[in-house]
Design an enzyme around this catalytic site. Structure first.
Site, PDB file in Angstrom:
ATOM      1  N   LYS A  87     -56.306   3.193  11.163  1.00  0.00           N
ATOM      2  CA  LYS A  87     -55.020   2.592  10.761  1.00  0.00           C
ATOM      3  C   LYS A  87     -54.674   1.486  11.756  1.00  0.00           C
ATOM      4  O   LYS A  87     -54.606   1.724  12.973  1.00  0.00           O
ATOM      5  CB  LYS A  87     -53.948   3.689  10.748  1.00  0.00           C
ATOM      6  CG  LYS A  87     -52.718   3.341   9.937  1.00  0.00           C
ATOM      7  CD  LYS A  87     -51.809   4.570   9.826  1.00  0.00           C
ATOM      8  CE  LYS A  87     -50.561   4.294   9.031  1.00  0.00           C
ATOM      9  NZ  LYS A  87     -49.614   5.425   9.081  1.00  0.00           N
TER      10      LYS A  87
HETATM   11  O1  G3P Z   1     -46.527   6.624   8.349  1.00  0.00           O
HETATM   12  C1  G3P Z   1     -45.830   5.466   8.035  1.00  0.00           C
HETATM   13  C2  G3P Z   1     -44.553   5.667   7.241  1.00  0.00           C
HETATM   14  O2  G3P Z   1     -44.804   6.503   6.150  1.00  0.00           O
HETATM   15  C3  G3P Z   1     -43.356   6.019   8.073  1.00  0.00           C
HETATM   16  O3  G3P Z   1     -42.302   6.536   7.308  1.00  0.00           O
HETATM   17  O4  G3P Z   1     -40.096   7.645   7.124  1.00  0.00           O
HETATM   18  O5  G3P Z   1     -40.856   6.789   9.363  1.00  0.00           O
HETATM   19  O6  G3P Z   1     -40.182   5.212   7.587  1.00  0.00           O
HETATM   20  P1  G3P Z   1     -40.790   6.554   7.889  1.00  0.00           P
END
Ligand code: G3P
Length: 218
Positions: A87
């Site tokens: 990633k």
């Molecule tokens: O892993 C990346 C993404 O899904 C993060 O989500 O909820 O932290 O905006 P969030």
């Protein structure tokens, strides 16, 4: 549509895997920190543990922001298990790293995508997945699902193989709308996945069936 779980929590990953609908896992440095995982050896061991639970792709994020560092970290991660997807953040050296790994046949997930232009660039560089963060766009009064729609049109126009991985999914309607738009993958918390199975009429209907059965058999 593939379902990934967005967590580094082994118990939640196992629960989603046991449900039988899990296609993979995404993690990020914040999610690893949340589980108290630190230090290179511990991080690598945790990714190995995740790979032992799931059958599908496991996104493991690099910390470096320079090309050489991303290559060094990404190669170490990819060597852990064939399920590992490297990633990489959407920065200039990240685009170069996407191309490097793509040429070597190593899967990549380009993260922190907030515009269609970023997604197009990542696809041009050969990313396996692009991760538009729909929840974080919604958080700033911007249309996260609209971004998924734009990327879908662009990728279909040119037949890009890069998969749209809708990230930062927060609730079941995000999942349903991503499915309607045609996102290839969604990654979200276990709570959003489990919320898909709930409906009050299902609960009421089941209670009635069981009550009628009990009455007839008493
Ligand atoms: O892993 C990346 C993404 O899904 C993060 O989500 O909820 O932290 O905006 P969030």
């Amino acid at each position: 549509m593939k379902f990934f779980i967005d967590t580094a929590n082994l118990a939640q990953i196992k629960e989603a895997q046991d449900l039988g609908v899990l296609d993979g896992v995404t993690t990020n440095p914040s999610l690893m920190a949340k589980e108290g995982i630190s230090g290179e050896e511990n991080v690598l061991a945790h990714y190995r543990a995740i790979c032992e639970i799931v059958d599908g792709d496991v996104s493991a994020e690099v910390i470096s922001t320079d090309f050489e560092g991303m290559v060094r970290e990404g190669e170490a991660l990819a060597a852990l298990d064939e399920k590992i997807v490297v990633k990489i953040p959407m920065v200039k050296d990240g685009v170069k790293a996407l191309k490097y790994f793509s040429d070597k046949g190593i899967k990549t997930n380009c993260t922190l995508i907030f515009s269609a232009g970023q997604a197009l660039l990542a696809a041009k560089a050969g990313a396996t997945y692009v991760s538009p963060f729909i929840g974080r766009l919604d958080d700033i009064s911007t249309d996260g699902l609209g971004l998924i729609e734009s990327i879908r049109v662009i990728f279909d126009n040119y037949g890009f193989d890069t998969e749209i991985l809708a990230a930062s999914v927060r609730h079941p309607m995000h999942i349903i709308e991503c499915a309607q738009i045609g996102a290839d993958v969604m990654t979200g918390p276990l709570s959003a996945i489990e919320a898909l199975l709930k409906h009050p009429l299902t609960d009421i209907g089941l209670a009635k069936f069981l009550a009628d059965h009990a009455k007839a058999n008493s």
